[in-house]
Design a protein around this motif. Structure first.
Motif, PDB file in Angstrom:
ATOM      1  N   ALA A 274      51.347  39.460  42.226  1.00 56.51           N
ATOM      2  CA  ALA A 274      51.952  38.144  42.017  1.00 56.51           C
ATOM      3  C   ALA A 274      52.092  37.923  40.523  1.00 56.51           C
ATOM      4  O   ALA A 274      51.267  38.386  39.730  1.00 56.51           O
ATOM      5  N   THR A 275      53.153  37.216  40.131  1.00 58.87           N
ATOM      6  CA  THR A 275      53.406  36.929  38.719  1.00 58.87           C
ATOM      7  C   THR A 275      53.144  35.452  38.459  1.00 58.87           C
ATOM      8  O   THR A 275      53.646  34.587  39.181  1.00 58.87           O
ATOM      9  N   VAL A 276      52.317  35.189  37.418  1.00 56.07           N
ATOM     10  CA  VAL A 276      51.949  33.801  37.114  1.00 56.07           C
ATOM     11  C   VAL A 276      52.128  33.543  35.626  1.00 56.07           C
ATOM     12  O   VAL A 276      52.126  34.472  34.805  1.00 56.07           O
ATOM     13  N   LEU A 277      52.295  32.261  35.291  1.00 61.03           N
ATOM     14  CA  LEU A 277      52.333  31.805  33.906  1.00 61.03           C
ATOM     15  C   LEU A 277      51.125  30.920  33.666  1.00 61.03           C
ATOM     16  O   LEU A 277      50.829  30.029  34.470  1.00 61.03           O
ATOM     17  N   ILE A 278      50.430  31.151  32.553  1.00 58.49           N
ATOM     18  CA  ILE A 278      49.216  30.404  32.263  1.00 58.49           C
ATOM     19  C   ILE A 278      49.106  30.218  30.756  1.00 58.49           C
ATOM     20  O   ILE A 278      49.547  31.080  29.969  1.00 58.49           O
ATOM     21  N   ALA A 279      48.514  29.099  30.331  1.00 61.98           N
ATOM     22  CA  ALA A 279      48.305  28.862  28.905  1.00 61.98           C
ATOM     23  C   ALA A 279      47.383  29.933  28.339  1.00 61.98           C
ATOM     24  O   ALA A 279      46.424  30.346  28.992  1.00 61.98           O
ATOM     25  N   GLU A 280      47.685  30.372  27.142  1.00 59.91           N
ATOM     26  CA  GLU A 280      46.943  31.483  26.545  1.00 59.91           C
ATOM     27  C   GLU A 280      45.456  31.184  26.445  1.00 59.91           C
ATOM     28  O   GLU A 280      44.625  32.086  26.596  1.00 59.91           O
ATOM     29  N   ARG A 281      45.092  29.915  26.215  1.00 59.95           N
ATOM     30  CA  ARG A 281      43.663  29.586  26.056  1.00 59.95           C
ATOM     31  C   ARG A 281      42.900  29.741  27.372  1.00 59.95           C
ATOM     32  O   ARG A 281      41.668  29.869  27.373  1.00 59.95           O
TER      33      ARG A 281
ATOM     34  N   LEU B 235      43.663  32.179  29.584  1.00 63.51           N
ATOM     35  CA  LEU B 235      43.813  33.564  30.032  1.00 63.51           C
ATOM     36  C   LEU B 235      42.474  34.267  30.282  1.00 63.51           C
ATOM     37  O   LEU B 235      42.320  34.947  31.308  1.00 63.51           O
ATOM     38  N   PRO B 236      41.469  34.142  29.387  1.00 65.87           N
ATOM     39  CA  PRO B 236      40.199  34.847  29.636  1.00 65.87           C
ATOM     40  C   PRO B 236      39.539  34.462  30.954  1.00 65.87           C
ATOM     41  O   PRO B 236      38.906  35.296  31.597  1.00 65.87           O
ATOM     42  N   ILE B 237      39.694  33.195  31.373  1.00 68.58           N
ATOM     43  CA  ILE B 237      39.091  32.756  32.633  1.00 68.58           C
ATOM     44  C   ILE B 237      39.798  33.421  33.814  1.00 68.58           C
ATOM     45  O   ILE B 237      39.154  33.893  34.763  1.00 68.58           O
ATOM     46  N   LEU B 238      41.120  33.470  33.749  1.00 68.74           N
ATOM     47  CA  LEU B 238      41.879  34.136  34.814  1.00 68.74           C
ATOM     48  C   LEU B 238      41.510  35.610  34.903  1.00 68.74           C
ATOM     49  O   LEU B 238      41.325  36.159  36.000  1.00 68.74           O
TER      50      LEU B 238
ATOM     51  N   ASP C  58      38.742  36.932  34.042  1.00 69.82           N
ATOM     52  CA  ASP C  58      37.393  37.043  34.574  1.00 69.82           C
ATOM     53  C   ASP C  58      37.406  36.958  36.097  1.00 69.82           C
ATOM     54  O   ASP C  58      36.645  37.655  36.776  1.00 69.82           O
ATOM     55  N   HIS C  59      38.292  36.124  36.658  1.00 66.95           N
ATOM     56  CA  HIS C  59      38.393  35.985  38.113  1.00 66.95           C
ATOM     57  C   HIS C  59      38.940  37.242  38.774  1.00 66.95           C
ATOM     58  O   HIS C  59      38.449  37.674  39.814  1.00 66.95           O
ATOM     59  N   PHE C  60      39.960  37.832  38.175  1.00 71.21           N
ATOM     60  CA  PHE C  60      40.640  38.958  38.809  1.00 71.21           C
ATOM     61  C   PHE C  60      40.182  40.326  38.294  1.00 71.21           C
ATOM     62  O   PHE C  60      40.497  41.344  38.898  1.00 71.21           O
ATOM     63  N   GLY C  61      39.473  40.359  37.181  1.00 69.20           N
ATOM     64  CA  GLY C  61      38.975  41.630  36.663  1.00 69.20           C
ATOM     65  C   GLY C  61      40.083  42.624  36.383  1.00 69.20           C
ATOM     66  O   GLY C  61      41.082  42.307  35.739  1.00 69.20           O
ATOM     67  N   ARG C  62      39.930  43.819  36.915  1.00 73.19           N
ATOM     68  CA  ARG C  62      40.925  44.872  36.688  1.00 73.19           C
ATOM     69  C   ARG C  62      42.250  44.579  37.376  1.00 73.19           C
ATOM     70  O   ARG C  62      43.258  45.214  37.086  1.00 73.19           O
ATOM     71  N   GLN C  63      42.221  43.630  38.302  1.00 70.33           N
ATOM     72  CA  GLN C  63      43.450  43.301  39.035  1.00 70.33           C
ATOM     73  C   GLN C  63      44.274  42.251  38.300  1.00 70.33           C
ATOM     74  O   GLN C  63      44.891  41.374  38.922  1.00 70.33           O
ATOM     75  N   SER C  64      44.277  42.288  37.005  1.00 72.33           N
ATOM     76  CA  SER C  64      45.124  41.405  36.197  1.00 72.33           C
ATOM     77  C   SER C  64      45.674  42.187  35.009  1.00 72.33           C
ATOM     78  O   SER C  64      44.936  42.931  34.362  1.00 72.33           O
ATOM     79  N   THR C  65      46.978  42.016  34.760  1.00 72.03           N
ATOM     80  CA  THR C  65      47.639  42.724  33.665  1.00 72.03           C
ATOM     81  C   THR C  65      48.505  41.739  32.887  1.00 72.03           C
ATOM     82  O   THR C  65      49.364  41.065  33.469  1.00 72.03           O
TER      83      THR C  65
ATOM     84  N   ARG D 233      52.592  35.507  30.582  1.00 73.86           N
ATOM     85  CA  ARG D 233      52.983  35.992  31.915  1.00 73.86           C
ATOM     86  C   ARG D 233      52.018  37.102  32.314  1.00 73.86           C
ATOM     87  O   ARG D 233      51.840  38.084  31.591  1.00 73.86           O
ATOM     88  N   VAL D 234      51.393  36.921  33.474  1.00 68.81           N
ATOM     89  CA  VAL D 234      50.346  37.836  33.930  1.00 68.81           C
ATOM     90  C   VAL D 234      50.638  38.275  35.354  1.00 68.81           C
ATOM     91  O   VAL D 234      51.087  37.475  36.188  1.00 68.81           O
ATOM     92  N   THR D 235      50.370  39.543  35.652  1.00 68.24           N
ATOM     93  CA  THR D 235      50.451  40.053  37.015  1.00 68.24           C
ATOM     94  C   THR D 235      49.038  40.158  37.580  1.00 68.24           C
ATOM     95  O   THR D 235      48.160  40.772  36.957  1.00 68.24           O
TER      96      THR D 235
END
Length: 317
Positions: A235-242, A244-247, A249-256, A267-269
């Motif tokens: 899934a592709t999501v948009l999130i504020a850069e500040r 990003l570290p929390i996101l 942390d939730h998804f671990g290796r499953q976030s790019t 923009r993060v996958t």
């Protein structure tokens, strides 16, 4: 007579030049008689150690000889103590070993090594949690790994009865407070959760281990296989850069991270096996995050939102 004590004795003599049996006993926490016997044993074994009687005497290495058992450079000493130092806060054995090694290092290295050892402390319990206990089976498993002996234990897969297994133990890994044993079996390398084991014991049968086996590389392969099973949908999501570290942390290796946009959002996958798993992770973000796709994740988010509104919306007055 313990080889590790004799090594410590030589390191101390190398660092100080001369020691008495009394000083050695204090440093190694043994009796004076034991210290004297160790020194005499070293001399009898051909190590260039000799006694010097009289006032100011003691035991010395002949001609200032150096038996370099550590071979550490200053950066290597600091790196070693940075790695081992945190473990000393939870392991009395590591703490004792570090204390002895610090005393044996050359004076120019000693201060930096001690500072590195004290730089980090590990507190294994989270706020409000009780201190986590180390699984008792680890001692048995470690003994089998070090002694290269097969280990016999009962192993219960989820929802099944225990089955006896006999394996070649290769290494232990601690992942998120769960311990895993990587071992060799008749069907090749396998990974076992320690908390599903029972009645582990070290046998007298010799255990095999591949010459090129590296525990860290083997664990990376295990993680890669698990992550592949977990990443069936993107899934592709948009999130504020500040945020990003929390996101991450939730998804671990499953976030790019794909790119940073002009408006400051990133923009993060993110990945998971199915759409509802991704939606569950993202639902709590509310309007803080924007899901660009796929439609299946957007639909799951809408369904979760509708359920929450139905249950918690204030009644119309």
């Amino acid at each position: 007579m313990r080889a590790d004590r004799l090594v410590a004795t030589l390191l101390l003599m190398q660092a100080r030049g001369r020691v008495t049996a009394s000083e050695l006993a204090d440093e190694l926490e043994i009796s004076v008689a034991t210290a004297r016997r160790d020194l005499e044993a070293l001399s009898a074994a051909g190590v260039p150690v000799y006694p010097q009687p009289g006032r100011g005497g003691g035991w010395s290495l002949i001609g200032g000889a150096r038996t370099d058992l550590s071979g550490l450079s200053a950066p290597e000493a600091q790196a070693l103590f940075l790695l081992a130092g945190p473990a000393a806060s939870v392991s009395p054995e590591v703490k004792s070993a570090l204390r002895k090694l610090v005393r044996a290092l050359p004076d120019t290295f000693r201060a930096d090594a001690q500072a590195a050892a004290d730089a980090v402390v590990i507190d294994q319990s989270r706020w409000g949690d009780r201190e986590k206990e180390r699984p008792e089976l680890l001692t048995v498993l470690q003994a089998g790994i070090v002694r290269r002996r097969k280990i016999r234990f009962g192993y219960a897969k989820r929802g099944a009865e225990p089955v006896e297994r006999v394996v070649d133990p290769w290494g232990l890994v601690d992942k998120d407070d769960v311990w895993y044993l990587i071992a060799g079996t008749e069907k090749g390398q396998r990974t076992f959760r320690v908390d599903r084991m029972s009645g582990a014991e070290v046998s007298d049968l010799p255990a095999g281990r591949p010459d090129d086996f590296e525990l860290s590389r083997a664990w990376e392969q295990v993680v890669d296989r698990v992550e592949q099973r977990r990443s069936g949908l993107d899934a592709t999501v948009l999130i504020a850069e500040r945020h990003l570290p929390i996101l991450q942390d939730h998804f671990g290796r499953q976030s790019t991270v794909e790119e940073t946009l002009d408006d400051g959002r990133v923009r993060v996958t993110v990945s998971a096996p199915v759409a509802w798993m991704i939606a569950q992770q993202l639902a709590g973000w509310g309007s803080t995050i924007e899901v660009l796709g796929p439609p299946s994740v957007q639909e799951e988010l809408a369904r979760i939102g509708a359920e929450l509104v139905e249950r918690y919306a204030a009644p119309v007055r």
